[in-house]
Design a protein around this motif. Structure first.
Motif, mmCIF file in Angstrom:
data_model
loop_
_atom_site.group_PDB
_atom_site.id
_atom_site.type_symbol
_atom_site.label_atom_id
_atom_site.label_comp_id
_atom_site.label_asym_id
_atom_site.label_seq_id
_atom_site.Cartn_x
_atom_site.Cartn_y
_atom_site.Cartn_z
ATOM 1 N N ILE A 104 0.862 -1.185 0.000
ATOM 2 C CA ILE A 104 0.000 0.000 0.000
ATOM 3 C C ILE A 104 0.894 1.227 0.000
ATOM 4 O O ILE A 104 1.837 1.311 0.791
ATOM 5 C CB ILE A 104 -0.915 0.016 1.244
ATOM 6 C CG1 ILE A 104 -1.783 -1.246 1.298
ATOM 7 C CG2 ILE A 104 -1.798 1.264 1.253
ATOM 8 C CD1 ILE A 104 -2.527 -1.422 2.624
ATOM 9 N N SER A 105 0.620 2.171 -0.879
ATOM 10 C CA SER A 105 1.463 3.358 -0.948
ATOM 11 C C SER A 105 0.609 4.602 -1.146
ATOM 12 O O SER A 105 -0.457 4.542 -1.771
ATOM 13 C CB SER A 105 2.472 3.232 -2.095
ATOM 14 O OG SER A 105 3.405 4.301 -2.066
ATOM 15 N N THR A 106 1.078 5.722 -0.625
ATOM 16 C CA THR A 106 0.382 7.001 -0.787
ATOM 17 C C THR A 106 1.239 7.944 -1.618
ATOM 18 O O THR A 106 2.468 7.863 -1.603
ATOM 19 C CB THR A 106 0.098 7.658 0.578
ATOM 20 O OG1 THR A 106 1.351 8.065 1.175
ATOM 21 C CG2 THR A 106 -0.620 6.706 1.518
ATOM 22 N N GLU A 107 0.583 8.840 -2.340
ATOM 23 C CA GLU A 107 1.317 9.825 -3.124
ATOM 24 C C GLU A 107 0.405 11.005 -3.426
ATOM 25 O O GLU A 107 -0.649 10.839 -4.041
ATOM 26 C CB GLU A 107 1.822 9.212 -4.428
ATOM 27 C CG GLU A 107 2.634 10.172 -5.281
ATOM 28 C CD GLU A 107 3.854 10.737 -4.552
ATOM 29 O OE1 GLU A 107 3.869 11.956 -4.308
ATOM 30 O OE2 GLU A 107 4.762 9.949 -4.204
ATOM 31 N N GLN A 162 -7.840 11.144 -7.796
ATOM 32 C CA GLN A 162 -7.720 11.012 -6.350
ATOM 33 C C GLN A 162 -8.527 9.814 -5.879
ATOM 34 O O GLN A 162 -9.656 9.591 -6.309
ATOM 35 C CB GLN A 162 -8.198 12.281 -5.652
ATOM 36 C CG GLN A 162 -7.746 12.368 -4.200
ATOM 37 C CD GLN A 162 -7.624 13.800 -3.725
ATOM 38 O OE1 GLN A 162 -8.025 14.724 -4.399
ATOM 39 N NE2 GLN A 162 -7.063 13.981 -2.545
ATOM 40 N N GLY A 163 -7.930 9.022 -4.998
ATOM 41 C CA GLY A 163 -8.601 7.839 -4.483
ATOM 42 C C GLY A 163 -7.659 6.650 -4.478
ATOM 43 O O GLY A 163 -6.435 6.797 -4.601
ATOM 44 N N ILE A 188 -3.860 7.890 -4.130
ATOM 45 C CA ILE A 188 -3.475 9.206 -4.632
ATOM 46 C C ILE A 188 -4.162 10.272 -3.786
ATOM 47 O O ILE A 188 -5.393 10.360 -3.745
ATOM 48 C CB ILE A 188 -3.829 9.363 -6.118
ATOM 49 C CG1 ILE A 188 -3.031 8.341 -6.941
ATOM 50 C CG2 ILE A 188 -3.541 10.778 -6.598
ATOM 51 C CD1 ILE A 188 -3.279 8.404 -8.438
ATOM 52 N N GLY A 189 -3.354 11.059 -3.088
ATOM 53 C CA GLY A 189 -3.866 12.072 -2.178
ATOM 54 C C GLY A 189 -2.892 12.280 -1.036
ATOM 55 O O GLY A 189 -1.836 11.634 -0.957
ATOM 56 N N ASP A 190 -3.221 13.181 -0.141
ATOM 57 C CA ASP A 190 -2.400 13.456 1.038
ATOM 58 C C ASP A 190 -2.178 12.175 1.847
ATOM 59 O O ASP A 190 -3.111 11.378 2.033
ATOM 60 C CB ASP A 190 -3.091 14.514 1.895
ATOM 61 C CG ASP A 190 -2.370 14.745 3.197
ATOM 62 O OD1 ASP A 190 -1.339 15.427 3.189
ATOM 63 O OD2 ASP A 190 -2.857 14.226 4.230
ATOM 64 N N ALA A 191 -0.964 11.978 2.354
ATOM 65 C CA ALA A 191 -0.617 10.734 3.041
ATOM 66 C C ALA A 191 -1.478 10.494 4.273
ATOM 67 O O ALA A 191 -2.078 9.422 4.431
ATOM 68 C CB ALA A 191 0.864 10.736 3.418
ATOM 69 N N ALA A 192 -1.559 11.473 5.180
ATOM 70 C CA ALA A 192 -2.339 11.289 6.412
ATOM 71 C C ALA A 192 -3.812 11.092 6.096
ATOM 72 O O ALA A 192 -4.484 10.232 6.682
ATOM 73 C CB ALA A 192 -2.139 12.482 7.342
ATOM 74 N N ALA A 193 -4.332 11.880 5.164
ATOM 75 C CA ALA A 193 -5.750 11.754 4.796
ATOM 76 C C ALA A 193 -6.031 10.394 4.174
ATOM 77 O O ALA A 193 -7.097 9.799 4.399
ATOM 78 C CB ALA A 193 -6.134 12.868 3.830
#
Length: 656
Positions: A90-93, A128-129, A146-151
């Motif tokens: 799982i990755s955020t960006e 985003q999502g 895709i979006g802010d890491a914490a959010a």
């Protein structure tokens, strides 16, 4: 903040973030750095040798060029060819690289070509999502948020074995290295879960300790003096997002067998998602072939109609479109026979629609790779026929022949088709296996049952509370003519028409809630002609007389909120009793005890006219939930699709 891809400059042959003034990886050796900091820092090699039973779930903050993912997949692949099946990354960006920049960056890592090819084939535009990728036919999965890491982390509840805290330097991007993020990292970490990060700033170390991690320093990579590694010890009780107990998803032992009732698009995609995970599936349908009801149309438009401002429904539809495209690509269906990514023009046939389109195009909420506004002249050039209206153009969209797609999906050794078989009852044994009784008094048994039979789901006692209804729709089919304009893209207005398939145009469709006649009607052909005329009058005038058309009647399965129903089946009477207080106070604080569900009974119905972009993603969601894997959709969307939502809404309104 408006959405945009990462803005790069290339320095010394490496990508540098223009926004943050930092490199995406070490200039010395980015791959060696990834292995040293994240793989060795989390002791993944040793842990994988010990944890032979199942795959790992690894989470990362800062996807960047995808190097950590590729390094990890390569490492896991070398460690084992079998037991790590189903590992999740799982990755955020917030600002993902564009496709072209990602391709350029990954070209410098030829050793990962096998996984790079699969990553690039599935890579989405800026939407985003959450985006679910599949590698090596389900051996590994990526969920890119895709979006802010914490959010993004706030929206998930996955149990994480190991964390890669990456991203740009805390000194250059302090907003990401927040206490809120550390809190979510702690909330999601499994017992004895670990983390590693190249960052050694004191506020990072103190912030992680405050959230319950035991943190140690170790020598950093290359010229960097220190880095941090950690193990969860006494997790601080983080302020978790509000959980509505009635939407709790059950945790069950991974089943070895499943029965799916209904072999349309929802049933076939669910069968594929379960079989990919090693579950033996019996797919049962009352007809003599698959896709004989709503999924039986020759061509369906594959696109997401956008809201003016981003909504949960809009996010579901856009991410669902991208997931369907990945599935079509994986099964080699984008061949202009089974499916075509020819684009879709959504015409503004009224002033109100034109104003809405202008607002969408000017909002900055959607990437130009997803949608762009076209003048009537531009639309005419794209379509290959005169168009008198402006339009939104969706270049990634197109059309699909559902039955041919489903035939590809069900060509799997673990999927058994049982046709011409009507199911009359569902019962559960004392050991919680399901018995499915057919019209020949034959019993079929499995660990779980998934109902994917559209409105027919209501025929069963356990599901007769569902507020689903069928809506009749007739499509028309006309032969092409050598002197006729040849459409080059799907055109949508009041109805839709696709480019020809086997010299036949398919278009429509009517929308009739009250008349359920299965007969093909000339009046409906004329209605479809009127819809096409309002969209592309020149093309419509070239069509043969409706007397020479054929057609097909299908029945969409619709819900009151026009969202699918996907998830575990509630015991309606128990819900009404357990949550009766909602009738007095919708904010009543219930004990966080799980609701009563029909254990092992699930639903994938209610897709209406959007099944091509919702059914495949819902299938992946159900399979992930059933197998206790990370989900491919965020919590809010999972709750918005829960089969119990209508019971809860009725209680709040005072209806029982």
């Amino acid at each position: 903040m408006k959405q945009h891809h990462a803005r790069l400059v290339w320095s010394e042959g490496a990508p540098l973030s223009e926004s943050f003034g930092d490199y995406y990886c070490s200039l010395a050796d980015g791959i060696a750095e990834s292995r040293y900091v994240f793989i060795d820092g989390n002791k993944l090699t040793e842990r994988c040798k010990d944890e032979l039973a199942s795959g790992l779930t690894i989470a990362e903050t800062g996807f960047g060029t995808g190097s950590n993912l590729l390094c990890t997949l390569d490492t896991l692949n070398q460690l084992s060819t079998s037991h790590l099946h189903g590992s999740h990354f799982i990755s955020t960006e917030l600002h993902p690289l564009s496709y072209d920049d990602l391709k350029k960056a990954l070209a410098q890592q030829p050793q990962f070509q096998h996984y790079t090819k699969q990553l690039l084939e599935q890579y989405p535009p800026y939407i985003q999502g959450m985006h679910r990728f599949t590698f090596d036919k389900g051996r590994f999965y990526l969920t890119l948020c895709i979006g802010d890491a914490a959010a993004s982390l706030q929206r998930i509840d996955s149990a994480i074995d190991a964390w890669y805290l990456d991203g740009f330097s805390p000194a250059k991007n302090p907003a990401m290295w927040s206490q809120e993020l550390f809190s979510h990292v702690a909330r999601l970490t499994k017992n004895k879960g670990t983390l590693a990060t190249y960052a050694a700033a004191s506020f990072v170390r103190k912030g992680l300790i405050e959230e319950g991690f035991e943190i140690k320093k170790k020598p950093g990579f290359g010229k960097k003096r220190d880095m941090l590694i950690g193990t969860i010890a006494k997790p601080k009780t983080a302020t978790a997002p509000t959980k509505l107990p009635w939407f709790t998803l059950p945790k069950i032992k991974k089943p070895s067998s499943a029965i799916i009732i209904g072999a349309g698009l929802a049933g076939c995609t669910t069968a594929e998602a379960l079989a990919r995970r090693g579950i033996k599936v019996q797919l049962i349908d009352r007809h003599d072939d698959i896709c004989q009801e709503a999924s039986g149309n020759r061509q369906g438009a594959l696109y997401a109609k956008l809201p003016t401002k981003p909504t949960l429904g809009g996010e579901l539809h856009l991410c669902g479109l991208e997931y369907t495209l990945r599935l079509l690509s994986t099964y080699q269906c984008l061949d202009n026979r089974i499916a075509s990514q020819c684009g879709v023009l959504q015409l503004a046939t009224s002033e109100k629609e034109a104003l809405k389109q202008n607002a969408i195009a000017s909002s900055g909420d959607y990437s130009s790779d997803v949608v762009s506004l076209k003048s009537a002249t531009e639309a005419s050039q794209i379509a290959g026929t005169p168009i008198a209206h402006q339009a939104l153009f969706f270049p990634r969209a197109g059309w699909v022949q559902p039955k041919a797609f489903c035939e590809k999906l069900t060509e799997h050794p673990d999927i058994k088709l049982t046709l011409s078989t009507s199911i009359i009852s569902l019962t559960q044994t004392a050991d919680q296996r399901w018995i499915v009784l057919d019209h020949n008094n034959q019993e079929h048994t499995a660990d779980i049952v998934i109902m994917a039979s559209a409105v027919h789901a209501k025929e069963f006692e356990q599901l007769n509370h569902l507020p689903i209804k069928k809506i009749r729709g007739q499509v028309s089919i006309s032969e092409t003519d050598d002197n006729q304009d040849k459409l080059k893209t799907v055109i949508c207005g009041e109805g839709y028409i696709s480019p020809p398939l086997n010299n036949l145009y398919t278009f429509g469709a009517t929308f009739d809630l009250h008349d359920q006649s299965p007969q093909i009607r000339e009046a409906d052909h004329k209605s479809n002609l009127t819809m096409i005329s309002n969209s592309a009058s020149s093309f419509a005038s070239q069509l043969p007389n409706p007397n020479h058309w054929s057609g097909r009647v299908g029945y969409r399965c619709s819900t009151p909120d026009y969202l699918p129903i996907a998830g575990p089946a509630p015991v309606a009477s128990a819900y009404i009793e357990q949550y009766a207080k909602l009738g007095d106070d919708k904010n009543w604080r219930f004990k966080n005890t799980p609701p009563e569900l029909h254990k092992g009974l699930y639903l994938n119905v209610g897709h209406g006219s959007k099944g091509l972009i919702t059914a495949p993603l819902m299938a992946e969601y159900l399979a992930s939930s059933i197998c206790s894997e990370p989900l491919p959709i965020p919590r809010e969307i999972s709750q918005a699709l829960h089969p119990a939502r209508f019971i809860i809404k009725s209680l709040i309104k005072g209806k029982k």
